[in-house]
Design a protein around this motif. Structure first.
Motif, mmCIF file in Angstrom:
data_model
loop_
_atom_site.group_PDB
_atom_site.id
_atom_site.type_symbol
_atom_site.label_atom_id
_atom_site.label_comp_id
_atom_site.label_asym_id
_atom_site.label_seq_id
_atom_site.Cartn_x
_atom_site.Cartn_y
_atom_site.Cartn_z
ATOM 1 N N ALA A 107 -37.277 22.564 -41.992
ATOM 2 C CA ALA A 107 -36.524 22.949 -40.940
ATOM 3 C C ALA A 107 -37.509 23.852 -40.157
ATOM 4 C CB ALA A 107 -35.637 23.953 -41.656
ATOM 5 N N VAL A 108 -38.656 24.358 -40.411
ATOM 6 C CA VAL A 108 -39.431 25.240 -39.535
ATOM 7 C C VAL A 108 -40.240 24.168 -38.883
ATOM 8 C CG1 VAL A 108 -41.700 26.326 -39.601
ATOM 9 C CG2 VAL A 108 -39.899 27.166 -41.052
ATOM 10 N N ILE A 109 -40.700 22.996 -39.526
ATOM 11 C CA ILE A 109 -41.464 21.872 -38.727
ATOM 12 C C ILE A 109 -40.455 21.199 -37.639
ATOM 13 C CG2 ILE A 109 -42.915 19.951 -39.080
ATOM 14 C CD1 ILE A 109 -44.133 22.560 -39.882
ATOM 15 N N ASP A 110 -39.078 21.192 -38.240
ATOM 16 C CA ASP A 110 -38.085 20.468 -37.215
ATOM 17 C C ASP A 110 -38.112 21.301 -35.991
ATOM 18 O OD1 ASP A 110 -37.554 18.368 -38.850
ATOM 19 O OD2 ASP A 110 -35.753 19.298 -39.715
ATOM 20 N N ARG A 111 -38.010 22.460 -36.266
ATOM 21 C CA ARG A 111 -37.756 23.531 -34.923
ATOM 22 C C ARG A 111 -39.023 23.225 -33.913
ATOM 23 N NH1 ARG A 111 -37.655 27.969 -37.270
ATOM 24 N NH2 ARG A 111 -39.470 29.173 -36.430
ATOM 25 N N LEU A 112 -40.419 23.278 -34.562
ATOM 26 C CA LEU A 112 -41.356 23.087 -33.888
ATOM 27 C C LEU A 112 -41.437 21.950 -33.030
ATOM 28 C CD1 LEU A 112 -44.185 24.556 -35.972
ATOM 29 C CD2 LEU A 112 -43.333 25.637 -34.322
ATOM 30 N N VAL A 113 -41.088 20.610 -33.769
ATOM 31 C CA VAL A 113 -41.110 19.358 -33.096
ATOM 32 C C VAL A 113 -40.082 19.359 -31.942
ATOM 33 C CG1 VAL A 113 -40.447 16.853 -33.546
ATOM 34 C CG2 VAL A 113 -41.821 18.353 -35.415
ATOM 35 N N GLN A 114 -38.842 19.805 -32.059
ATOM 36 C CA GLN A 114 -37.771 19.996 -30.999
ATOM 37 C C GLN A 114 -38.421 20.720 -29.773
ATOM 38 O OE1 GLN A 114 -34.284 18.978 -31.073
ATOM 39 N NE2 GLN A 114 -34.837 19.364 -28.831
ATOM 40 N N GLN A 115 -39.094 21.959 -30.067
ATOM 41 C CA GLN A 115 -39.750 22.575 -29.166
ATOM 42 C C GLN A 115 -40.802 21.834 -28.309
ATOM 43 O OE1 GLN A 115 -40.658 26.309 -30.882
ATOM 44 N NE2 GLN A 115 -38.797 27.159 -30.940
ATOM 45 N N MET A 138 -53.838 29.189 -38.092
ATOM 46 C CA MET A 138 -52.709 30.149 -37.686
ATOM 47 C C MET A 138 -51.399 30.151 -38.485
ATOM 48 S SD MET A 138 -53.623 30.553 -33.608
ATOM 49 C CE MET A 138 -54.959 31.486 -33.135
ATOM 50 N N ASP A 139 -50.428 30.863 -38.536
ATOM 51 C CA ASP A 139 -49.370 31.025 -38.920
ATOM 52 C C ASP A 139 -48.346 30.191 -37.915
ATOM 53 O OD1 ASP A 139 -46.137 32.497 -39.123
ATOM 54 O OD2 ASP A 139 -47.284 32.439 -41.084
ATOM 55 N N PHE A 140 -47.630 29.178 -38.588
ATOM 56 C CA PHE A 140 -46.861 28.347 -37.679
ATOM 57 C C PHE A 140 -45.755 28.814 -37.142
ATOM 58 C CE2 PHE A 140 -47.966 23.745 -39.242
ATOM 59 C CZ PHE A 140 -49.507 23.845 -39.043
ATOM 60 N N THR A 141 -45.091 29.825 -37.832
ATOM 61 C CA THR A 141 -43.884 30.348 -37.586
ATOM 62 C C THR A 141 -44.005 31.378 -36.215
ATOM 63 O OG1 THR A 141 -43.879 31.963 -39.378
ATOM 64 C CG2 THR A 141 -42.779 29.971 -39.810
ATOM 65 N N TYR A 153 -45.918 17.903 -40.422
ATOM 66 C CA TYR A 153 -44.974 17.813 -41.829
ATOM 67 C C TYR A 153 -46.126 17.596 -43.076
ATOM 68 C CZ TYR A 153 -40.998 16.821 -39.245
ATOM 69 O OH TYR A 153 -39.886 17.234 -38.098
ATOM 70 N N ASN A 154 -47.434 17.499 -42.671
ATOM 71 C CA ASN A 154 -48.391 17.822 -43.798
ATOM 72 C C ASN A 154 -48.554 19.228 -44.388
ATOM 73 O OD1 ASN A 154 -49.622 14.986 -44.761
ATOM 74 N ND2 ASN A 154 -50.395 14.940 -42.462
ATOM 75 N N TYR A 155 -48.231 20.239 -43.537
ATOM 76 C CA TYR A 155 -48.296 21.457 -43.900
ATOM 77 C C TYR A 155 -47.320 21.996 -44.681
ATOM 78 C CZ TYR A 155 -52.141 20.989 -40.914
ATOM 79 O OH TYR A 155 -53.685 20.499 -40.262
ATOM 80 N N PRO A 156 -47.695 23.065 -45.514
ATOM 81 C CA PRO A 156 -46.781 23.451 -46.580
ATOM 82 C C PRO A 156 -45.688 24.655 -45.915
ATOM 83 C CG PRO A 156 -48.751 24.741 -46.732
ATOM 84 C CD PRO A 156 -48.990 23.783 -45.726
ATOM 85 N N TYR A 157 -44.888 24.197 -44.866
ATOM 86 C CA TYR A 157 -43.790 24.826 -44.376
ATOM 87 C C TYR A 157 -42.696 24.106 -44.723
ATOM 88 C CZ TYR A 157 -47.441 27.680 -41.844
ATOM 89 O OH TYR A 157 -48.233 28.731 -41.663
ATOM 90 N N PRO A 158 -41.249 24.904 -44.699
ATOM 91 C CA PRO A 158 -40.236 24.240 -44.995
ATOM 92 C C PRO A 158 -39.895 23.171 -43.892
ATOM 93 C CG PRO A 158 -39.901 26.568 -45.193
ATOM 94 C CD PRO A 158 -41.324 26.493 -44.780
#
Length: 427
Positions: free
Chosen positions: A360-368, A232-235, A353-358
């Motif tokens: 900053a996008v992964i940082d936001r997911l980790v924070q959430q 699925m789309d991470f964002t 962080y293995n997946y091809p997303y910026p």
């Protein structure tokens, strides 16, 4: 001696190996088969720290080959497990395989010993599992296909058995997970104990353990149908699923652990990370200073204590399936452990962080992820989470090294840099 990584590098090039295996495989030399393509999976590099032992280094990997029969021009896929050695050591390894009665082949020009699936040097019973007529647990129902989901040579193999619909029975999927040892029995028992505990619609759905066959060391699991969360789309979609995911994980951590689970403590984590950093420093001298700084940070910020409880032990996004009703199914209970629940959370976060997303996008997911988990569980601490996260990112760097993934050197450097970043959660 020359860096073993450089000597093994051509064996990790799929295009080069498609041509090389077409030239050297006995069935190709005999004109019975043609290799038309190649995919490489599960490369693992065994190295030695002492210079005098480095000639013993070897690379093991799996080649998924596409090919065809020249006469009929019918397409076929085959799996080749191979171990590559330095110098003339492949001859010794081949002689040992022959002495053990293994159906191995020697590709001397490539410095390799190979086994055609389902022949496996450590799991000789695997071949019988590819013949459904020999599997009593499958009740002799018609099988439309047997598909290999994941094959880790000398460790385990997961196969999907598709049952055709009958006059009175619907189509069905069953998974067979075969092990090199009797671990499947423990997984079967543990899964049964977890499923006996009270649950709600907010909890993870666990696959039903159907049986364990000791003679072939295979755990049989009922198949679940759904969409992989990682697809699925991470964002949008993954982010929307985080509250459901985190609530289910917190509920999982509150389950009563099965008896006799192994324990992993914070000092044990630190000890393992030091070993990984040591090997990375030898393989990539340019990263030595950063690795030293990372180990210093992990040593200085190691939490004093964490309340141990049930953890999954290998919790990442590929273990999750979104079912038709929106619930999440969780798979793979091989690594159940008594440990710090934040290890599961950090493992999931680091893997993103293995997946091809910026970043900053992964940082936001980790924070959430952490914020939402904290609202569902009272044993959280941001500094302890970040400590686990740094260690898990170091572990990702190490996996890139031993698995020799594409652009391994750059990926190792990137994961180390991520681990060294100032993390706002720890402030």
């Amino acid at each position: 001696m020359t860096n073993p990584l450089a000597q093994f590098a051509p064996l990790l090039n799929a295009d080069l190996m498609a041509a090389a295996l077409h030239q050297h495989l006995p069935e190709c030399q005999a004109g019975d088969w043609q290799v038309t393509g190649c995919e490489i999976q599960h490369p693992r590099y065994k190295t030695y720290r002492l210079a005098e032992n480095r000639e013993r280094s070897f690379l093991s990997l799996v080649y998924h080959l596409r090919g065809r029969h020249p006469a009929a021009m019918t397409a076929e896929q085959r799996i080749l497990y191979a171990r590559a050695y330095l110098g003339q050591r492949s001859q010794q390894a081949y002689s040992e395989a022959q002495a053990n009665g293994e159906r191995a082949i020697h590709l001397a020009e490539l410095g390799m010993v190979g086994w055609h699936f389902p022949d496996d040097p450590a799991m000789p019973w695997l071949a019988a599992l590819m013949d459904s007529r020999q599997i009593a647990e499958l009740e002799q129902r018609p099988i439309s296909a047997i598909e290999i989901v994941n094959y880790r040579p000398e460790i385990r193999c997961t196969a999907r058995y598709r049952f055709a619909a009958g006059e009175t029975e619907p189509a069905r999927v069953v998974y067979g997970k075969t092990y090199v040892d009797q671990r499947g029995r423990t997984v079967y028992q543990n899964l049964g104990l977890l499923q006996q505990q009270p649950s709600s619609v907010a909890d993870f759905v666990m696959p039903q353990a159907l049986a364990y066959a000791a003679n072939c060391r295979t755990l049989w699991l009922d198949g679940l149908q759904g969409l992989a969360l990682a697809a699925m789309d991470f964002t949008r979609e993954v982010e929307a699923k985080l509250p459901v995911l985190v609530a289910a994980l917190a509920a999982f951590h509150r389950l009563t652990p099965p008896p006799s689970l192994p324990t992993i403590s914070l000092p044990q984590h630190l000890q393992e990370w030091r070993k990984k950093a040591d090997k990375l420093s030898v393989a990539y001298p340019a990263q030595q200073a950063k690795l030293t700084a990372l180990l210093s940070e992990l040593g200085q910020t190691r939490p004093e204590f964490a309340t141990l409880g049930l953890i999954h032990g290998d919790f990442h996004i590929d273990q999750l399936l979104v079912l038709a009703d929106g619930r999440l199914a969780l798979f793979d209970y091989d690594e159940l452990t008594l440990g710090d629940p934040l290890q599961d959370l950090a493992n999931f976060a680091a893997d993103l962080y293995n997946y091809p997303y910026p970043v900053a996008v992964i940082d936001r997911l980790v924070q959430q992820l952490f914020t939402t988990y904290s609202a569902n569980h009272n044993q959280t601490d941001p500094q302890r989470f970040v400590w686990h996260l740094r260690g898990q990112l170091l572990t990702r760097a190490y996996r890139c090294f031993i698995q020799q993934k594409s652009e391994a050197q750059q990926r190792v450097a990137d994961f180390i840099a991520l681990a060294l970043r100032p993390w706002p959660l720890a402030e």
